[in-house]
Design a protein around this motif. Structure first.
Motif, short mmCIF file in Angstrom:
data_model
loop_
_atom_site.label_atom_id
_atom_site.label_comp_id
_atom_site.label_asym_id
_atom_site.label_seq_id
_atom_site.Cartn_x
_atom_site.Cartn_y
_atom_site.Cartn_z
N ARG A 269 8.63 -3.50 3.02
CA ARG A 269 7.82 -2.65 2.15
C ARG A 269 6.80 -3.74 1.38
O ARG A 269 5.57 -3.14 1.49
CB ARG A 269 8.57 -2.10 0.84
CG ARG A 269 9.40 -0.84 1.23
CD ARG A 269 9.97 -0.23 -0.06
NE ARG A 269 10.95 -0.66 -0.74
CZ ARG A 269 12.39 -0.79 -0.53
NH1 ARG A 269 12.66 0.29 0.66
NH2 ARG A 269 13.26 -1.15 -0.96
N PHE A 270 7.33 -4.73 1.51
CA PHE A 270 6.15 -5.90 0.98
C PHE A 270 5.14 -6.07 2.32
O PHE A 270 3.80 -6.19 2.23
CB PHE A 270 6.81 -7.34 0.79
CG PHE A 270 5.82 -8.42 0.72
CD1 PHE A 270 4.89 -8.48 -0.23
CD2 PHE A 270 6.06 -9.59 1.34
CE1 PHE A 270 4.16 -9.52 -0.31
CE2 PHE A 270 5.33 -10.75 1.23
CZ PHE A 270 4.08 -10.67 0.35
N GLU A 271 5.64 -6.07 3.56
CA GLU A 271 4.77 -6.47 4.82
C GLU A 271 3.93 -5.31 4.83
O GLU A 271 2.64 -5.25 4.99
CB GLU A 271 5.66 -6.36 5.91
CG GLU A 271 4.94 -6.42 7.33
CD GLU A 271 6.11 -6.30 8.59
OE1 GLU A 271 7.06 -5.89 8.05
OE2 GLU A 271 5.61 -6.62 9.45
N LEU A 272 4.40 -4.04 4.51
CA LEU A 272 3.43 -2.81 4.61
C LEU A 272 2.41 -2.74 3.63
O LEU A 272 1.27 -2.36 4.02
CB LEU A 272 4.41 -1.36 4.44
CG LEU A 272 3.91 -0.36 4.88
CD1 LEU A 272 3.69 -0.15 6.46
CD2 LEU A 272 4.84 0.97 4.46
N GLU A 273 2.83 -3.32 2.49
CA GLU A 273 1.62 -3.25 1.46
C GLU A 273 0.62 -4.28 1.70
O GLU A 273 -0.61 -3.89 1.66
CB GLU A 273 2.32 -3.58 0.18
CG GLU A 273 1.19 -3.66 -1.06
CD GLU A 273 1.91 -4.12 -2.42
OE1 GLU A 273 2.24 -3.44 -3.20
OE2 GLU A 273 1.91 -5.54 -2.66
N VAL A 274 0.92 -5.36 2.21
CA VAL A 274 0.03 -6.40 2.59
C VAL A 274 -0.94 -5.83 3.98
O VAL A 274 -1.97 -5.95 3.85
CB VAL A 274 0.51 -7.78 3.07
CG1 VAL A 274 -0.23 -8.57 3.58
CG2 VAL A 274 1.28 -8.42 1.78
N SER A 275 -0.17 -5.34 4.82
CA SER A 275 -1.07 -4.85 5.93
C SER A 275 -1.71 -3.60 5.78
O SER A 275 -3.01 -3.61 6.19
CB SER A 275 -0.15 -4.74 7.13
OG SER A 275 0.79 -3.39 6.97
N ASN A 276 -1.20 -2.72 5.02
CA ASN A 276 -2.13 -1.67 4.58
C ASN A 276 -3.59 -1.97 3.79
O ASN A 276 -4.59 -1.41 4.00
CB ASN A 276 -1.40 -0.46 3.71
CG ASN A 276 -0.64 0.28 4.67
OD1 ASN A 276 -0.58 0.21 5.49
ND2 ASN A 276 0.39 0.74 3.82
N ARG A 277 -3.28 -3.01 2.97
CA ARG A 277 -4.51 -3.42 2.21
C ARG A 277 -5.60 -4.05 3.11
O ARG A 277 -6.43 -3.74 3.00
CB ARG A 277 -4.17 -4.34 0.96
CG ARG A 277 -5.28 -4.81 0.19
CD ARG A 277 -4.96 -5.72 -1.17
NE ARG A 277 -4.13 -4.97 -2.04
CZ ARG A 277 -2.87 -4.77 -2.21
NH1 ARG A 277 -2.17 -5.60 -1.72
NH2 ARG A 277 -2.57 -4.13 -3.19
N LEU A 278 -4.99 -5.06 4.03
CA LEU A 278 -5.93 -5.60 4.86
C LEU A 278 -6.57 -4.49 5.84
O LEU A 278 -7.99 -4.56 6.12
CB LEU A 278 -5.13 -6.46 5.75
CG LEU A 278 -4.65 -7.83 4.97
CD1 LEU A 278 -3.63 -8.66 5.57
CD2 LEU A 278 -6.14 -8.82 4.58
N LYS A 279 -5.75 -3.62 6.43
CA LYS A 279 -6.60 -2.52 7.26
C LYS A 279 -7.41 -1.58 6.31
O LYS A 279 -8.52 -1.50 6.88
CB LYS A 279 -5.57 -1.65 7.50
CG LYS A 279 -4.71 -2.03 8.92
CD LYS A 279 -3.67 -1.01 9.20
CE LYS A 279 -2.62 -1.50 9.96
NZ LYS A 279 -1.21 -0.92 9.77
N ARG A 280 -7.05 -1.31 5.12
CA ARG A 280 -8.07 -0.29 4.45
C ARG A 280 -9.52 -1.43 4.07
O ARG A 280 -10.56 -0.79 3.91
CB ARG A 280 -7.44 -0.18 2.97
CG ARG A 280 -8.09 0.54 1.94
CD ARG A 280 -7.18 1.15 1.08
NE ARG A 280 -6.08 0.38 0.35
CZ ARG A 280 -6.57 -0.66 -0.70
NH1 ARG A 280 -7.74 -0.63 -1.38
NH2 ARG A 280 -5.66 -1.20 -1.22
N LEU A 281 -9.49 -2.56 3.85
CA LEU A 281 -10.56 -3.44 3.64
C LEU A 281 -11.26 -4.17 4.67
O LEU A 281 -12.19 -4.72 4.33
CB LEU A 281 -9.98 -4.45 2.41
CG LEU A 281 -9.45 -3.92 0.94
CD1 LEU A 281 -8.98 -4.81 0.11
CD2 LEU A 281 -10.65 -3.20 0.26
N GLY A 282 -10.47 -4.04 5.72
CA GLY A 282 -11.03 -5.03 6.91
C GLY A 282 -12.24 -4.10 7.48
O GLY A 282 -12.39 -2.95 7.23
#
Ligand SMILES: [Zn+2]
Length: 282
Positions: A269-282
């Motif tokens: 769930r931590f991994e998903l939170e980090v990756s989702n934020r990076l995808k959203r902002l990248g």
């Protein structure tokens, strides 16, 4: 009460008989070493302090013989160090008004040995004598082998109890690794803003650990303060100190669930939170 090792001991700060002191326990904390309880479970100690219907009991599983030493303790033998650490834990139990303080006195190697069932049986006996509402131990993502081994033995001991005898809650707490990394919805937050003086006293008795150059007392209070300030980026601090925990109760209600898989779900769930934020902002 009888344990597997003859050197196991129980200290009762008041004048109550041991059995009665254990039986009135509502909050039980089981840690690997002398000082772990005071670092990881301030919420439980504070909740019971000066209460007539809530009592904290501590359990230290290992003997404290192998700890690093410096300064006035540098020349102490393992036996002398063992005695110093025993006395320090008793001072904390007196300061925090614990109902009882149990010492199982196992060498760390016995705890890290997955097939040694003696500590599990001793911990099961403690559960039967105390029947706590809530249990606090190390979290499964801690980076100290002995801490994680204790958590696994606590889980095994509770699973050996009849369902009706099991505690309602099992929390994995912070020592060797904070839990700030967990996604916020996974965090159990305990507000420990009150009685910083008592928290400092409970940590300060561990002179043998602190004067050797590890300021566990300052670092622990600082972590609680950092947890509070860095918890919520968009609002002002409601608490001045927070302690985080992993709710490990599902491992009791689902006895076939693997502790390793359970811990990895938090990491995913931590991994998903980090990756989702990076995808959203990248
Ligand atoms: Zn420890």
């Amino acid at each position: 009460m009888k344990f597997h090792l003859d050197t196991a001991d129980i200290f009762v700060p008041g004048d109550l008989p041991v059995e009665e002191a254990l039986a009135r326990t509502t909050h039980l904390c089981i840690g690997a070493h002398q000082d772990d309880l005071e670092i990881m479970a301030p919420q439980a100690i504070l909740e019971c302090f000066q209460q007539q219907d809530k009592w904290f009991t501590g359990v230290v599983v290992t003997d404290g013989r192998g700890s690093p030493r410096n300064g006035i303790y540098e020349k102490y033998t393992d036996d002398e160090m063992h005695l110093v650490r025993f006395k320090e834990q008793c001072k904390a139990a007196t300061t925090g008004e614990y109902s009882a303080q149990v010492f199982l006195d196992y060498p760390s190697s016995d705890i890290k040995n997955g097939i040694n069932t003696m500590p599990v049986m001793d911990i099961t006996s403690i559960f039967k004598a105390t029947r706590p509402q809530a249990v606090f131990t190390h979290n499964l993502a801690d980076k100290h082998d002995t801490h994680v081994a204790v958590a696994l033995k606590v889980i095994a001991a509770i699973r050996d109890l009849a369902e009706s005898d099991q505690p309602g809650k099992l929390y994995g707490c912070e020592v060797w690794r904070g839990l700030d990394w967990m996604v916020d919805s996974d965090k159990v937050t305990f507000d420990v803003s009150d009685r910083e003086n008592l928290q400092a006293a409970l940590l300060g008795v561990y002179d043998s650990q602190i004067s050797g150059g590890k300021r566990y007392d300052l670092a622990t209070l600082a972590r609680r303060r950092a947890n509070a300030t860095f918890f919520e980026p968009t609002s002002v601090d409601n608490a001045t100190a927070l302690s985080f925990a992993m709710d490990m109760t599902p491992l009791l209600t689902e006895p076939d669930r693997s502790p390793a898989d359970f811990a990895l779900e938090y990491i995913r769930r931590f991994e998903l939170e980090v990756s989702n934020r990076l995808k959203r902002l990248g």
